[in-house]
Design a protein around this motif. Sequence first.
Motif, mmCIF file in Angstrom:
data_model
loop_
_atom_site.group_PDB
_atom_site.id
_atom_site.type_symbol
_atom_site.label_atom_id
_atom_site.label_comp_id
_atom_site.label_asym_id
_atom_site.label_seq_id
_atom_site.Cartn_x
_atom_site.Cartn_y
_atom_site.Cartn_z
ATOM 1 N N GLY A 363 49.442 18.172 73.562
ATOM 2 C CA GLY A 363 48.709 18.386 74.798
ATOM 3 C C GLY A 363 47.574 17.390 74.952
ATOM 4 O O GLY A 363 46.921 17.012 73.970
ATOM 5 N N ILE A 364 47.330 16.981 76.197
ATOM 6 C CA ILE A 364 46.256 16.048 76.510
ATOM 7 C C ILE A 364 45.319 16.730 77.500
ATOM 8 O O ILE A 364 45.720 17.058 78.625
ATOM 9 N N ALA A 365 44.072 16.974 77.093
ATOM 10 C CA ALA A 365 43.096 17.604 77.983
ATOM 11 C C ALA A 365 42.722 16.632 79.095
ATOM 12 O O ALA A 365 42.350 15.482 78.827
ATOM 13 N N MET A 366 42.837 17.081 80.346
ATOM 14 C CA MET A 366 42.546 16.234 81.502
ATOM 15 C C MET A 366 41.561 16.925 82.422
ATOM 16 O O MET A 366 41.731 18.100 82.761
ATOM 17 N N ALA A 367 40.535 16.200 82.833
ATOM 18 C CA ALA A 367 39.570 16.708 83.801
ATOM 19 C C ALA A 367 40.069 16.369 85.194
ATOM 20 O O ALA A 367 40.299 15.206 85.520
ATOM 21 N N THR A 368 40.271 17.394 86.025
ATOM 22 C CA THR A 368 40.775 17.204 87.387
ATOM 23 C C THR A 368 39.797 17.831 88.379
ATOM 24 O O THR A 368 38.911 18.608 87.982
ATOM 25 N N PRO A 369 39.932 17.535 89.667
ATOM 26 C CA PRO A 369 39.066 18.184 90.662
ATOM 27 C C PRO A 369 39.181 19.701 90.668
ATOM 28 O O PRO A 369 38.259 20.388 91.100
ATOM 29 N N SER A 370 40.309 20.230 90.173
ATOM 30 C CA SER A 370 40.514 21.683 90.140
ATOM 31 C C SER A 370 40.095 22.306 88.824
ATOM 32 O O SER A 370 40.211 23.520 88.651
ATOM 33 N N GLY A 371 39.607 21.493 87.877
ATOM 34 C CA GLY A 371 39.189 22.010 86.586
ATOM 35 C C GLY A 371 39.958 21.378 85.445
ATOM 36 O O GLY A 371 40.808 20.504 85.635
ATOM 37 N N LEU A 372 39.649 21.832 84.229
ATOM 38 C CA LEU A 372 40.291 21.302 83.028
ATOM 39 C C LEU A 372 41.705 21.849 82.901
ATOM 40 O O LEU A 372 41.936 23.048 83.029
ATOM 41 N N VAL A 373 42.665 20.969 82.638
ATOM 42 C CA VAL A 373 44.057 21.370 82.458
ATOM 43 C C VAL A 373 44.613 20.595 81.271
ATOM 44 O O VAL A 373 44.191 19.467 80.999
ATOM 45 N N VAL A 374 45.558 21.218 80.542
ATOM 46 C CA VAL A 374 46.091 20.596 79.329
ATOM 47 C C VAL A 374 47.619 20.543 79.400
ATOM 48 O O VAL A 374 48.312 21.382 78.806
ATOM 49 N N PRO A 375 48.187 19.579 80.119
ATOM 50 C CA PRO A 375 49.644 19.382 80.061
ATOM 51 C C PRO A 375 50.017 18.767 78.729
ATOM 52 O O PRO A 375 49.164 18.190 78.038
ATOM 53 N N ASN A 376 51.270 18.891 78.340
ATOM 54 C CA ASN A 376 51.670 18.344 77.041
ATOM 55 C C ASN A 376 52.914 17.473 77.166
ATOM 56 O O ASN A 376 53.768 17.697 78.015
ATOM 57 N N ILE A 377 52.961 16.471 76.318
ATOM 58 C CA ILE A 377 54.106 15.567 76.247
ATOM 59 C C ILE A 377 55.086 16.155 75.244
ATOM 60 O O ILE A 377 54.760 16.323 74.066
ATOM 61 N N LYS A 378 56.280 16.476 75.703
ATOM 62 C CA LYS A 378 57.267 17.151 74.869
ATOM 63 C C LYS A 378 57.967 16.172 73.925
ATOM 64 O O LYS A 378 58.242 15.034 74.271
ATOM 65 N N ASN A 379 58.254 16.653 72.702
ATOM 66 C CA ASN A 379 59.081 15.942 71.712
ATOM 67 C C ASN A 379 58.596 14.508 71.465
ATOM 68 O O ASN A 379 59.368 13.547 71.531
ATOM 69 N N VAL A 380 57.306 14.385 71.163
ATOM 70 C CA VAL A 380 56.734 13.058 70.905
ATOM 71 C C VAL A 380 57.408 12.406 69.705
ATOM 72 O O VAL A 380 57.529 11.180 69.637
ATOM 73 N N GLN A 381 57.890 13.202 68.764
ATOM 74 C CA GLN A 381 58.535 12.650 67.566
ATOM 75 C C GLN A 381 59.775 11.843 67.907
ATOM 76 O O GLN A 381 60.198 10.985 67.110
ATOM 77 N N SER A 382 60.351 12.059 69.085
ATOM 78 C CA SER A 382 61.573 11.354 69.479
ATOM 79 C C SER A 382 61.325 10.272 70.530
ATOM 80 O O SER A 382 62.280 9.637 70.981
#
Length: 500
Positions: A363-382
Motif C-alpha cells: 500500500g502507498i499512502a496518498m494525500a488527496t483533496p478528499s483525505g488520506l487514502v491507501v491504495p495498494n499495488i497487487k503482487n509486487v513480487q511478480s
Amino acid sequence: MLLSRRILHRRSWNSGRSCLSYLNSSPSKTVVLTDLKPQLVAQFSSSNSNFDFSYKLNNLYSIKGHYFSTNALESQSVNGIVEIPLAQTGEGIAECELLKWFVQEGDQVEEYQRLCEVQSDKATIEITSRYNGKVTKVLHTPGDIIKVGETLLKLTVDDSSVPYDAAGSLLGSDTFDSDGHKTEVKKIRKGEALCTPAVRSLAKEHSIDISDVTGTGKDGRISKEDVLKYALEKGIIEDKPALFNPGSIERMTGPEEKLHEMAESLYQDKILTLRAYQRAMVKSMTAAASVPHFHFVEEINCDSLVKLKSAFQKENTDPDIKFTFLPVLIKSLSMALTTHPLVNSTFNLETYEVTLKGSHNIGIAMATPSGLVVPNIKNVQSLSIFEITKELSRLQKLAMANKLPPADISGGTITLSNIGSIGGKFGSPLINVPEVAIIALGKIQKVAHFGDDGTVYPVSLMTANIAADHRILDGANVAFFCKDWKMYIEKPEMILLHMR
C-alpha cells in the motif's frame, strides 16, 4: 384450534428459515443470481404475508454485477411508484455520502441511466436505474450521509416495466448471464427517442416533438446539438444559443462589500463534517490505537538509487511515465519481504492467528483533496520496476480524481508512507490494521559523512522509520528485515542478482 395455529405458524417459519439458510450460509461469498432456483424465488414472493422478510434479509447480498437491496423482493410498483434504495456497495459498508445527483425531480429516466454518485469510505460508485420512468421525489441532497437500504428517490413507472422477480430491482452495473458474459438489455421502448432528460427538456422548451429530431449519436441517440440544429432549420430559433447555467454566475459586488464579507467570515467558528476517506482514517487510526507499537529507525545511503533514477529518466521514451525513487523502493521492499514473510502478514486477535501473506500487496499512502487514502499495488513480487511505475501512476490519477474502486484499496499487506515527497526527515507512522508493519520514508538529502579514514564526503541519506506490531514482531525481526532491505537499496544491482 389455538394449538393447531401455533403449529402451522411454526411450520411456515421453519420453512422460510430453511430457504434463507442458503443465503446466510456463507456471508463472505458472493451470491450469484443464476444460482437461485425459480422455486426459491417463488417461495420468497409467495402469498404468505406473515413471513418477515425484513427480519431475515437484514443484510444486502452482493450479486455478481449488481447490488441486491434488502427490499428488492418487495419493491414492486405501488400505485405506479417505485422506491430506489441505496444498495450495498461493498463488504462492511453501512453508509455512503451522496456526492451529486445526475437527475432532478420531473426528469424522465431510462433503464441503466445514472441517477447519482455516492462515496463510501472505500470507493466512489455511481448508482443506476433499473426502470424507465419519471423522477417523482428526490429524498436527499448532496452531502447527506445515507444508510444502506434507505430510499434515494422515487420513480413513477408503468406496472408493465416493473418485473415481478428479484432481478427487477437490482442496482449496479451491467447484467451477466450464467457464464459470466455481459448481456444486452434493451434500454428504450419501441417508438421512444433515445436521449437524456436534459435533451427532452430542451426540446420541450422550444415546443419540439423529440421524435421528429434525427439523432446523430450512437444507436441514433439525440444530443442537444441535434435539437438546436433542428430548431435552426425550422426557424424556431434565429441563432444557436450558448448553453450555460445561469445559477453558476455570481452576483457582482463592490470591493468594499467583498472585504466586509471576508472579514466577517474569517474569524468565525466553522464545523467540518468528516466524510468518506476521512471517516475511514478515523476508524483505522482508532483501531491502530489498540495495537502496541514499537519503532525502528535506520538511515539509508541512496547515492546508487539517485544514479539509477537518473539513468531511467534518460532512457524513458514514454511521456506519460515519470520515474521516481518510489518504484525501486517498492520493488526492493518486496525482495526483502521474500526472506522475511512475518513482516508481510496480518493478525487476527479473535483467533490468535497470524496469516503469512503469499502476495506482496504494498500500500502507498496518498494525500488527496478528499483525505488520506491507501491504495495498494497487487503482487509486487511478480512485477518489474517499469510495471510498478505504471501501476503507481494509475493509482495516483484515480486517487486524485476520487475514483478509486474498492479492489484497489482492499487487500493490502504492508504500507509505505512517503512523507519525504512533501518534506521532513522522518515520521512516526501508525499501523494500518490488520497489517503488522508500516514504513515512513523521509526526504533524501545531502549530508556530510565521515569515512573510516576520517575523510568527509557528501552522501544522499534517507531516514526510514518502521512501525511494527509488537504482538507479532520484535526488534530482531525488524532489524534483520531492514538490514536486507537497506542492502537492496544501497546496492540496486543485488535486486537483479536475486530476482526470479
